[in-house]
Scaffold this motif. Structure first.
Motif, PDB file in Angstrom:
ATOM      1  N   VAL A  69       0.839  -1.196   0.000  1.00  0.00           N
ATOM      2  CA  VAL A  69       0.000   0.000   0.000  1.00  0.00           C
ATOM      3  C   VAL A  69       0.873   1.244   0.000  1.00  0.00           C
ATOM      4  O   VAL A  69       0.738   2.115  -0.845  1.00  0.00           O
ATOM      5  CB  VAL A  69      -0.958  -0.001   1.199  1.00  0.00           C
ATOM      6  CG1 VAL A  69      -1.814   1.265   1.201  1.00  0.00           C
ATOM      7  CG2 VAL A  69      -1.845  -1.238   1.167  1.00  0.00           C
ATOM      8  N   GLU A  70       1.807   1.326   0.947  1.00  0.00           N
ATOM      9  CA  GLU A  70       2.697   2.487   0.994  1.00  0.00           C
ATOM     10  C   GLU A  70       3.816   2.260   2.005  1.00  0.00           C
ATOM     11  O   GLU A  70       3.798   1.317   2.793  1.00  0.00           O
ATOM     12  CB  GLU A  70       1.931   3.754   1.365  1.00  0.00           C
ATOM     13  CG  GLU A  70       1.298   3.706   2.740  1.00  0.00           C
ATOM     14  CD  GLU A  70       0.557   4.985   3.082  1.00  0.00           C
ATOM     15  OE1 GLU A  70       1.004   6.076   2.676  1.00  0.00           O
ATOM     16  OE2 GLU A  70      -0.485   4.888   3.756  1.00  0.00           O
ATOM     17  N   ALA A  79      -2.942   4.427  10.741  1.00  0.00           N
ATOM     18  CA  ALA A  79      -4.375   4.056  10.775  1.00  0.00           C
ATOM     19  C   ALA A  79      -5.178   4.932  11.733  1.00  0.00           C
ATOM     20  O   ALA A  79      -6.067   4.453  12.434  1.00  0.00           O
ATOM     21  CB  ALA A  79      -4.516   2.576  11.155  1.00  0.00           C
ATOM     22  N   SER A  80      -4.887   6.225  11.741  1.00  0.00           N
ATOM     23  CA  SER A  80      -5.524   7.123  12.711  1.00  0.00           C
ATOM     24  C   SER A  80      -7.035   7.227  12.510  1.00  0.00           C
ATOM     25  O   SER A  80      -7.781   7.359  13.486  1.00  0.00           O
ATOM     26  CB  SER A  80      -4.898   8.514  12.628  1.00  0.00           C
ATOM     27  OG  SER A  80      -4.978   9.027  11.302  1.00  0.00           O
ATOM     28  N   ALA A  81      -7.509   7.179  11.268  1.00  0.00           N
ATOM     29  CA  ALA A  81      -8.953   7.289  11.026  1.00  0.00           C
ATOM     30  C   ALA A  81      -9.699   6.061  11.532  1.00  0.00           C
ATOM     31  O   ALA A  81     -10.849   6.154  11.961  1.00  0.00           O
ATOM     32  CB  ALA A  81      -9.221   7.485   9.535  1.00  0.00           C
ATOM     33  N   PHE A  82      -9.042   4.899  11.488  1.00  0.00           N
ATOM     34  CA  PHE A  82      -9.695   3.655  11.883  1.00  0.00           C
ATOM     35  C   PHE A  82      -9.836   3.525  13.393  1.00  0.00           C
ATOM     36  O   PHE A  82     -10.572   2.668  13.875  1.00  0.00           O
ATOM     37  CB  PHE A  82      -8.930   2.450  11.317  1.00  0.00           C
ATOM     38  CG  PHE A  82      -9.042   2.327   9.823  1.00  0.00           C
ATOM     39  CD1 PHE A  82     -10.028   1.547   9.243  1.00  0.00           C
ATOM     40  CD2 PHE A  82      -8.166   3.009   8.987  1.00  0.00           C
ATOM     41  CE1 PHE A  82     -10.151   1.439   7.872  1.00  0.00           C
ATOM     42  CE2 PHE A  82      -8.272   2.914   7.606  1.00  0.00           C
ATOM     43  CZ  PHE A  82      -9.275   2.129   7.047  1.00  0.00           C
ATOM     44  N   GLN A 133      -7.923  11.047   0.633  1.00  0.00           N
ATOM     45  CA  GLN A 133      -7.608  11.408  -0.750  1.00  0.00           C
ATOM     46  C   GLN A 133      -6.546  10.465  -1.317  1.00  0.00           C
ATOM     47  O   GLN A 133      -6.647  10.022  -2.466  1.00  0.00           O
ATOM     48  CB  GLN A 133      -7.106  12.853  -0.807  1.00  0.00           C
ATOM     49  CG  GLN A 133      -6.864  13.370  -2.215  1.00  0.00           C
ATOM     50  CD  GLN A 133      -6.476  14.840  -2.225  1.00  0.00           C
ATOM     51  OE1 GLN A 133      -6.030  15.383  -1.219  1.00  0.00           O
ATOM     52  NE2 GLN A 133      -6.639  15.482  -3.364  1.00  0.00           N
ATOM     53  N   PHE A 134      -5.521  10.159  -0.508  1.00  0.00           N
ATOM     54  CA  PHE A 134      -4.480   9.235  -0.954  1.00  0.00           C
ATOM     55  C   PHE A 134      -5.074   7.866  -1.272  1.00  0.00           C
ATOM     56  O   PHE A 134      -4.765   7.266  -2.305  1.00  0.00           O
ATOM     57  CB  PHE A 134      -3.405   9.094   0.134  1.00  0.00           C
ATOM     58  CG  PHE A 134      -2.501   7.897  -0.062  1.00  0.00           C
ATOM     59  CD1 PHE A 134      -1.453   7.943  -0.953  1.00  0.00           C
ATOM     60  CD2 PHE A 134      -2.732   6.718   0.643  1.00  0.00           C
ATOM     61  CE1 PHE A 134      -0.638   6.833  -1.147  1.00  0.00           C
ATOM     62  CE2 PHE A 134      -1.925   5.617   0.455  1.00  0.00           C
ATOM     63  CZ  PHE A 134      -0.865   5.670  -0.442  1.00  0.00           C
ATOM     64  N   LEU A 135      -5.937   7.369  -0.389  1.00  0.00           N
ATOM     65  CA  LEU A 135      -6.532   6.049  -0.596  1.00  0.00           C
ATOM     66  C   LEU A 135      -7.448   6.038  -1.816  1.00  0.00           C
ATOM     67  O   LEU A 135      -7.552   5.028  -2.515  1.00  0.00           O
ATOM     68  CB  LEU A 135      -7.292   5.623   0.662  1.00  0.00           C
ATOM     69  CG  LEU A 135      -6.434   5.334   1.892  1.00  0.00           C
ATOM     70  CD1 LEU A 135      -7.303   5.065   3.105  1.00  0.00           C
ATOM     71  CD2 LEU A 135      -5.505   4.144   1.635  1.00  0.00           C
ATOM     72  N   SER A 136      -8.085   7.175  -2.086  1.00  0.00           N
ATOM     73  CA  SER A 136      -8.929   7.286  -3.271  1.00  0.00           C
ATOM     74  C   SER A 136      -8.087   7.133  -4.539  1.00  0.00           C
ATOM     75  O   SER A 136      -8.467   6.426  -5.478  1.00  0.00           O
ATOM     76  CB  SER A 136      -9.657   8.630  -3.275  1.00  0.00           C
ATOM     77  OG  SER A 136     -10.403   8.785  -4.462  1.00  0.00           O
ATOM     78  N   ARG A 138      -5.220   5.666  -4.654  1.00  0.00           N
ATOM     79  CA  ARG A 138      -4.696   4.279  -4.650  1.00  0.00           C
ATOM     80  C   ARG A 138      -5.740   3.333  -5.244  1.00  0.00           C
ATOM     81  O   ARG A 138      -5.416   2.439  -6.021  1.00  0.00           O
ATOM     82  CB  ARG A 138      -4.388   3.882  -3.205  1.00  0.00           C
ATOM     83  CG  ARG A 138      -3.582   2.586  -3.075  1.00  0.00           C
ATOM     84  CD  ARG A 138      -2.141   2.822  -3.402  1.00  0.00           C
ATOM     85  NE  ARG A 138      -1.363   1.612  -3.168  1.00  0.00           N
ATOM     86  CZ  ARG A 138      -1.094   0.701  -4.100  1.00  0.00           C
ATOM     87  NH1 ARG A 138      -1.561   0.835  -5.324  1.00  0.00           N
ATOM     88  NH2 ARG A 138      -0.369  -0.366  -3.806  1.00  0.00           N
ATOM     89  N   LEU A 139      -7.002   3.525  -4.879  1.00  0.00           N
ATOM     90  CA  LEU A 139      -8.077   2.695  -5.424  1.00  0.00           C
ATOM     91  C   LEU A 139      -8.233   2.909  -6.921  1.00  0.00           C
ATOM     92  O   LEU A 139      -8.528   1.968  -7.663  1.00  0.00           O
ATOM     93  CB  LEU A 139      -9.396   3.014  -4.708  1.00  0.00           C
ATOM     94  CG  LEU A 139      -9.532   2.491  -3.282  1.00  0.00           C
ATOM     95  CD1 LEU A 139     -10.808   3.025  -2.641  1.00  0.00           C
ATOM     96  CD2 LEU A 139      -9.540   0.959  -3.269  1.00  0.00           C
ATOM     97  N   GLN A 140      -8.029   4.146  -7.369  1.00  0.00           N
ATOM     98  CA  GLN A 140      -8.112   4.427  -8.798  1.00  0.00           C
ATOM     99  C   GLN A 140      -7.034   3.653  -9.543  1.00  0.00           C
ATOM    100  O   GLN A 140      -7.282   3.090 -10.618  1.00  0.00           O
ATOM    101  CB  GLN A 140      -7.953   5.924  -9.060  1.00  0.00           C
ATOM    102  CG  GLN A 140      -8.161   6.310 -10.521  1.00  0.00           C
ATOM    103  CD  GLN A 140      -8.166   7.813 -10.722  1.00  0.00           C
ATOM    104  OE1 GLN A 140      -8.207   8.578  -9.761  1.00  0.00           O
ATOM    105  NE2 GLN A 140      -8.131   8.240 -11.968  1.00  0.00           N
ATOM    106  N   LEU A 141      -5.841   3.604  -8.972  1.00  0.00           N
ATOM    107  CA  LEU A 141      -4.756   2.835  -9.585  1.00  0.00           C
ATOM    108  C   LEU A 141      -5.110   1.362  -9.655  1.00  0.00           C
ATOM    109  O   LEU A 141      -4.926   0.700 -10.674  1.00  0.00           O
ATOM    110  CB  LEU A 141      -3.465   3.039  -8.781  1.00  0.00           C
ATOM    111  CG  LEU A 141      -2.264   2.184  -9.191  1.00  0.00           C
ATOM    112  CD1 LEU A 141      -1.836   2.506 -10.610  1.00  0.00           C
ATOM    113  CD2 LEU A 141      -1.101   2.398  -8.229  1.00  0.00           C
ATOM    114  N   LEU A 142      -5.661   0.830  -8.555  1.00  0.00           N
ATOM    115  CA  LEU A 142      -5.995  -0.591  -8.502  1.00  0.00           C
ATOM    116  C   LEU A 142      -7.153  -0.938  -9.436  1.00  0.00           C
ATOM    117  O   LEU A 142      -7.279  -2.083  -9.860  1.00  0.00           O
ATOM    118  CB  LEU A 142      -6.347  -0.988  -7.067  1.00  0.00           C
ATOM    119  CG  LEU A 142      -5.206  -0.883  -6.051  1.00  0.00           C
ATOM    120  CD1 LEU A 142      -5.714  -1.204  -4.649  1.00  0.00           C
ATOM    121  CD2 LEU A 142      -4.057  -1.809  -6.417  1.00  0.00           C
TER     122      LEU A 142
END
Length: 214
Positions: A69-70, A79-82, A133-136, A138-142
């Motif tokens: 992932v990174e 994982a602060s949001a989780f 935004q970063f994960l978004s 990343r999902l676009q790449l995947l």
């Protein structure tokens, strides 16, 4: 640790930074290179703050491929949001790339900080929004199905003038894309042969490069 460099503490004054840790009930844990800091699915009851070293995060796809992932460097939260999710568990594996230190701040203490310190609240919310935004991206790449498309997307995000910055070798890229290294190498060679890029990292045909993504 220089707290001013930490994304969730950067807006705090020096006095606030000193008071932050002098008043908190926290603990620290050390890890050696290759140690698992956390595994995907582990319960998350404290804020993990990487205060020293570097870690990588990865997950296993349905096909059994390891997907990177990174890579994260101190000082930064993990994982602060989780921490405040209903299912508050680590979404990825976290592995130490070198000797690391983690500061563990209980969830209750983080909640107090959010409720009593406006600067900390703003920084925490901004950091989590940027992570989304970063994960978004990343999902676009995947979501791109072809390896050439993934490579082109990766290159387009790293263009500097008429060249691109390749910050990963092919082994690291194959893990980042979740594909086999030989397949990545073959796609990379084909993009060079088709005149999209050069072996030296130059953009030869921008339109052709963009067509791989489309």
């Amino acid at each position: 640790m220089n707290l001013s460099l930490c994304p969730i503490c950067g807006k705090l004054s020096e006095e606030e930074q000193t008071a932050l840790f002098s008043s908190l009930d926290y603990s620290t844990r050390s890890f050696k290179k290759g140690d698992w800091v956390a595994r995907q699915g582990d319960a998350l009851s404290s804020l993990y703050l990487l205060s020293k070293g570097r870690v990588k995060t990865e997950m296993i796809t349905e096909s059994g491929t390891i997907l990177e992932v990174e890579t994260l460097s101190a000082p930064t939260p993990l994982a602060s949001a989780f921490l405040f999710a209903e299912n508050n568990r680590f979404p990825v594996d976290v592995i130490a790339l070198e000797e690391c230190e983690i500061i563990l701040i209980p969830k209750s203490a983080v909640m107090r900080l959010l409720a009593t310190n406006e600067h900390f609240l703003q920084s925490y919310m901004a950091f989590n929004a940027n992570r989304t935004q970063f994960l978004s991206e990343r999902l676009q790449l995947l979501s791109i199905k072809t390896i050439k498309g993934k490579l082109a997307y990766y290159i387009l995000k790293r263009i500097q003038g008429d060249h691109y910055k390749q910050d990963r070798n092919q082994t690291e890229l194959s893990e980042y894309f979740g594909v086999a290294r030989p397949s990545l190498a073959r796609s990379f060679s084909e993009m060079i042969e088709e005149g999209a890029i050069s072996r030296e990292g130059k953009i030869v045909d921008m339109n052709k490069l963009k067509s791989y993504v489309l």
